[in-house]
Design an enzyme around this catalytic site. Structure first.
Site, PDB file in Angstrom:
ATOM      1  N   ASP A 124       0.855  -1.188   0.000  1.00 10.83           N
ATOM      2  CA  ASP A 124       0.000   0.000   0.000  1.00 10.83           C
ATOM      3  C   ASP A 124       0.890   1.236   0.000  1.00 10.83           C
ATOM      4  O   ASP A 124       1.994   1.220   0.574  1.00 10.83           O
ATOM      5  CB  ASP A 124      -0.906   0.020   1.234  1.00 10.83           C
ATOM      6  N   ASP A 138      -7.166  -1.351  -4.433  1.00 14.10           N
ATOM      7  CA  ASP A 138      -8.256  -1.057  -3.503  1.00 14.10           C
ATOM      8  C   ASP A 138      -9.220  -0.037  -4.113  1.00 14.10           C
ATOM      9  O   ASP A 138     -10.447  -0.175  -4.001  1.00 14.10           O
ATOM     10  CB  ASP A 138      -7.702  -0.505  -2.185  1.00 14.10           C
TER      11      ASP A 138
END
Length: 210
Positions: A124, A138
Site C-alpha cells: 500500500d 483497492d
C-alpha cells in the site's frame, strides 16, 4: 442452472472487459513496483502533508482491515474472482457500465491476489489525510462496487416506478430476445438484461376477447 446459463457468453470471451481488467492490473502492479524500488518501507514522500506516498506492507484487507489474515484473505480473493465471473455469466447482455465495474473489481482483486501469493502481503502507498493507506487495486475495487451498487439501485427503482402489472405480463414474463426479466412500463415493457422494449400492453389488449 444449466438452462439459466444456456447461451450466455463466458467472461473469458469478452475481450473488452478483459483488456480493461488487464489495464487496471498492470497499473496496480506497476505503481507498486515503483514504490518498492524508490521508497523504503515505512517511509513517506513528502515527509508531511495531507497527500503523501507511504510505503507499508498490509497483511489485511483493503484499507488495513483484518490484519495478519493473509491466508484467509487470499481465499476470499479467489472466491471474489469466481463471484464476479458468475455475476457476468448471469447476464445475457451485460451493460457497458456493468462490464466496466466488473473489469475494475477483477483487475483490483487480481492485483492484490498477486501480492499475497508472491510477497505474503499487499503493498500500500496512497496516504490521504487520516484515511488508512491504500493502493490502486483497492481504489478499483471500491469504485467497481459503487458502480455495481448504483446499477442495482437504479434497476430496483425503475421496477418500483414502472410497477408490474400481472395482466400485462401474463403472456410476456420473459424477454423474447434474451429470456431476461421484463419490467412493466406505461406503454409496454423493457428487458432488465438487454434493454429491448416491447409494447406489451397494447398487444395484450388486442388479445383480450370482445
Amino acid at each position: 442452472m444449466l438452462r439459466f446459463l444456456k447461451g450466455r457468453t463466458p467472461i473469458y470471451r469478452d475481450w473488452t472487459l478483459l483488456q480493461l481488467a488487464a489495464l487496471a492490473l498492470a497499473l496496480d502492479q506497476l505503481t507498486k513496483f515503483v514504490v518498492r524500488q524508490t521508497l523504503e518501507w515505512h517511509y513517506s514522500w513528502p515527509a508531511t502533508g495531507f497527500f503523501r506516498f507511504t510505503h507499508i506492507h498490509n497483511t489485511g484487507s483493503a484499507f488495513g482491515l483484518f490484519q495478519d489474515q493473509n491466508l484467509p484473505l487470499l481465499f476470499v480473493s479467489l472466491v471474489g474472482v469466481v463471484v464476479l465471473a458468475c455475476i457476468y455469466q448471469s447476464q445475457e447482455r451485460p451493460t457497458r457500465l456493468l462490464r466496466f465495474s466488473i473489469a475494475l473489481m477483477l483487475g483490483g482483486a487480481l492485483g492484490n491476489l498477486i501480492d499475497r501469493i508472491h510477497q505474503g502481503h499487499v503493498t500500500d502507498f496512497i496516504d490521504v489525510g487520516p484515511w488508512p493507506v491504500f493502493n490502486l487495486a483497492d481504489s478499483a475495487i471500491v469504485v467497481g462496487l459503487v458502480m455495481m451498487g448504483w446499477l442495482l439501485v437504479m434497476q430496483r427503482d425503475q421496477s418500483v416506478t414502472a410497477g408490474t402489472s400481472p395482466a400485462a405480463m401474463a403472456d410476456d414474463a420473459t424477454c423474447p430476445l434474451c429470456d431476461g426479466l421484463m419490467i412493466s412500463l406505461p406503454n409496454g415493457a423493457r428487458c432488465a438484461d438487454c434493454g429491448v422494449r416491447e409494447r406489451i400492453l397494447a398487444r395484450h389488449n388486442q388479445d383480450l376477447p370482445d
